[in-house]
Motif scaffolding. Structure first.
Motif, mmCIF file in Angstrom:
data_model
loop_
_atom_site.group_PDB
_atom_site.id
_atom_site.type_symbol
_atom_site.label_atom_id
_atom_site.label_comp_id
_atom_site.label_asym_id
_atom_site.label_seq_id
_atom_site.Cartn_x
_atom_site.Cartn_y
_atom_site.Cartn_z
ATOM 1 N N HIS A 1 0.833 -1.199 0.000
ATOM 2 C CA HIS A 1 0.000 0.000 0.000
ATOM 3 C C HIS A 1 0.871 1.254 0.000
ATOM 4 N N ASP A 2 0.218 2.416 0.003
ATOM 5 C CA ASP A 2 0.962 3.667 -0.161
ATOM 6 C C ASP A 2 1.617 4.160 1.123
ATOM 7 N N ARG A 3 1.595 3.349 2.186
ATOM 8 C CA ARG A 3 2.293 3.729 3.413
ATOM 9 C C ARG A 3 3.570 2.920 3.581
ATOM 10 N N VAL A 4 4.044 2.343 2.485
ATOM 11 C CA VAL A 4 5.302 1.592 2.490
ATOM 12 C C VAL A 4 6.289 2.319 1.590
ATOM 13 N N MET A 5 7.493 2.519 2.078
ATOM 14 C CA MET A 5 8.502 3.170 1.257
ATOM 15 C C MET A 5 9.878 2.592 1.566
ATOM 16 N N SER A 6 10.804 2.830 0.643
ATOM 17 C CA SER A 6 12.180 2.382 0.828
ATOM 18 C C SER A 6 13.099 3.353 0.116
ATOM 19 N N GLY A 7 14.357 3.333 0.465
ATOM 20 C CA GLY A 7 15.340 4.202 -0.176
ATOM 21 C C GLY A 7 16.462 4.526 0.779
ATOM 22 N N SER A 8 17.369 5.369 0.320
ATOM 23 C CA SER A 8 18.455 5.828 1.172
ATOM 24 C C SER A 8 18.003 7.070 1.928
ATOM 25 N N VAL A 9 18.261 7.111 3.228
ATOM 26 C CA VAL A 9 17.849 8.263 4.026
ATOM 27 C C VAL A 9 18.656 9.510 3.688
ATOM 28 N N LEU A 10 19.712 9.365 2.881
ATOM 29 C CA LEU A 10 20.512 10.528 2.511
ATOM 30 C C LEU A 10 19.666 11.599 1.817
ATOM 31 N N ARG A 11 18.638 11.163 1.083
ATOM 32 C CA ARG A 11 17.830 12.146 0.363
ATOM 33 C C ARG A 11 17.012 13.026 1.302
ATOM 34 N N PHE A 12 16.892 12.601 2.577
ATOM 35 C CA PHE A 12 16.143 13.389 3.548
ATOM 36 C C PHE A 12 17.056 14.215 4.453
ATOM 37 N N ALA A 13 18.370 14.154 4.234
ATOM 38 C CA ALA A 13 19.299 14.945 5.040
ATOM 39 C C ALA A 13 18.970 16.428 4.861
ATOM 40 N N PRO A 14 18.903 17.197 5.961
ATOM 41 C CA PRO A 14 18.502 18.611 5.849
ATOM 42 C C PRO A 14 19.301 19.404 4.822
ATOM 43 N N ALA A 15 20.621 19.191 4.776
ATOM 44 C CA ALA A 15 21.439 19.968 3.846
ATOM 45 C C ALA A 15 21.087 19.658 2.398
ATOM 46 N N PHE A 16 20.670 18.411 2.145
ATOM 47 C CA PHE A 16 20.322 18.032 0.780
ATOM 48 C C PHE A 16 18.866 18.366 0.463
ATOM 49 N N ALA A 17 17.970 18.048 1.403
ATOM 50 C CA ALA A 17 16.543 18.278 1.169
ATOM 51 C C ALA A 17 16.239 19.759 0.984
ATOM 52 N N GLY A 18 17.044 20.635 1.611
ATOM 53 C CA GLY A 18 16.792 22.059 1.500
ATOM 54 C C GLY A 18 17.423 22.695 0.279
ATOM 55 N N TRP A 19 18.177 21.893 -0.482
ATOM 56 C CA TRP A 19 18.826 22.438 -1.676
ATOM 57 C C TRP A 19 17.804 22.613 -2.786
ATOM 58 N N ALA A 20 17.892 23.712 -3.510
ATOM 59 C CA ALA A 20 16.947 23.964 -4.588
ATOM 60 C C ALA A 20 17.659 24.640 -5.751
ATOM 61 N N ALA A 21 17.180 24.387 -6.951
ATOM 62 C CA ALA A 21 17.732 25.014 -8.140
ATOM 63 C C ALA A 21 16.623 25.147 -9.166
ATOM 64 N N ASP A 22 16.739 26.152 -10.018
ATOM 65 C CA ASP A 22 15.762 26.349 -11.075
ATOM 66 C C ASP A 22 15.947 25.225 -12.093
ATOM 67 N N PRO A 23 14.951 24.359 -12.265
ATOM 68 C CA PRO A 23 15.120 23.225 -13.178
ATOM 69 C C PRO A 23 15.413 23.644 -14.604
ATOM 70 N N ALA A 24 15.009 24.849 -14.996
ATOM 71 C CA ALA A 24 15.262 25.306 -16.357
ATOM 72 C C ALA A 24 16.758 25.496 -16.603
ATOM 73 N N GLY A 25 17.524 25.692 -15.528
ATOM 74 C CA GLY A 25 18.959 25.916 -15.703
ATOM 75 C C GLY A 25 19.805 24.706 -15.385
ATOM 76 N N VAL A 26 19.176 23.571 -15.060
ATOM 77 C CA VAL A 26 19.923 22.362 -14.713
ATOM 78 C C VAL A 26 20.001 21.449 -15.918
ATOM 79 N N LEU A 27 21.213 21.152 -16.357
ATOM 80 C CA LEU A 27 21.406 20.282 -17.508
ATOM 81 C C LEU A 27 21.686 18.840 -17.094
ATOM 82 N N SER A 28 22.246 18.668 -15.907
ATOM 83 C CA SER A 28 22.542 17.314 -15.469
ATOM 84 C C SER A 28 22.766 17.313 -13.967
ATOM 85 N N VAL A 29 22.723 16.124 -13.402
ATOM 86 C CA VAL A 29 22.944 15.955 -11.974
ATOM 87 C C VAL A 29 23.928 14.816 -11.772
ATOM 88 N N ARG A 30 24.903 15.042 -10.931
ATOM 89 C CA ARG A 30 25.857 13.992 -10.607
ATOM 90 C C ARG A 30 25.966 13.908 -9.087
#
Length: 247
Positions: free
Chosen positions: A108-137
């Motif tokens: 059901h929709d209350r099950v999730m998995s992944g790396s908790v790194l994506r929820f780290a405050p320094a990363f989760a608070g990062w933002a960029a205008d998608p129109a100017g992003v050509l790639s992500v590494r």
């Protein structure tokens, strides 16, 4: 609130418990006595369950499931019967057979998995205008000292834990996937990042995720590689295209 930590197969639930203990009553189940001892020394207030079924008795508010990959489908099936929210510590599946078994469950929709790194405050608070992003590494490095002692050898077995590419590369993939172009509100969806440059041998190192998307100018494409953005044009076609015969 009551949270069940079902399994202590990796280091993650020990870290998870330090945060959860500030907000909830903890119930822990782990068949390995040494791992359980380490946990209860740090969290003596946690209630110890003798089995997974006992840990789930009474319906916990949430479950953190951390068992070796081959055992995830069976354990998750038991958790699903409670209807509780569940976080499956990554990776939930390391082989096609394991994934097929998960696909047969009524997840059901209350099950999730992944790396908790994506929820780290320094990363989760990062933002960029998608129109100017050509790639992500995303590059992830991890200390390998613990595994050099033989700790969790099943994680390095491709048929059980997936090996290095899955266990370490998943971190870079999760970070790259969360930040890839088009994910921000109102942005266009770009291509999914592909895992590249991740070590495939028996030793852990780092995983890298590289995302690409077409830039819409003359059919060209930009690729970010080691901090350098270069423009690539598709090679010229050889011969006639299909449908041009006889012209």
């Amino acid at each position: 609130m009551r949270i069940a930590l079902a399994g202590l197969a990796t280091s993650h639930p020990y870290t998870d418990a330090r945060t959860l203990a500030r907000h909830a009553e903890l119930v822990v189940w782990e068949p390995d006595g040494e791992r359980l001892r380490r946990f209860t020394e740090e969290h003596p207030e946690a209630r110890v369950a003798g089995s997974l079924g006992e840990a789930l008795d009474g319906g916990p508010d949430g479950v953190v499931l951390t068992v070796p990959n081959p055992r995830v489908p069976e354990a998750l099936a038991a958790v699903l019967e409670t209807g509780a929210a569940c976080f499956v510590n990554k990776p939930a599946a390391a082989t096609r057979e394991q994934l097929d078994r998960l696909d047969r469950l009524p997840i059901h929709d209350r099950v999730m998995s992944g790396s908790v790194l994506r929820f780290a405050p320094a990363f989760a608070g990062w933002a960029a205008d998608p129109a100017g992003v050509l790639s992500v590494r995303a590059t992830v490095r991890h200390d390998v000292g613990l595994w050099a002692t033989g700790y969790n050898a099943w994680q390095d077995n491709p048929s059980e834990g997936g090996g290095t590419l899955v266990t370490m590369g998943a971190r870079g993939g999760a970070a790259g996937g969360a930040a890839r172009p088009g994910r921000a509100a109102g942005g266009r969806r770009g291509r999914r990042p592909a895992l590249r440059d991740a070590p495939v041998g028996g030793h852990r190192g780092h995983g890298a995720a590289v995302g690409e998307r077409r830039d819409g100018r003359g059919g060209g494409r930009r690729r970010e590689r080691r901090g350098v953005v270069r423009r690539h044009r598709p090679p010229a076609r050889r011969g006639r295209a299909r449908g041009d015969r006889g012209r």
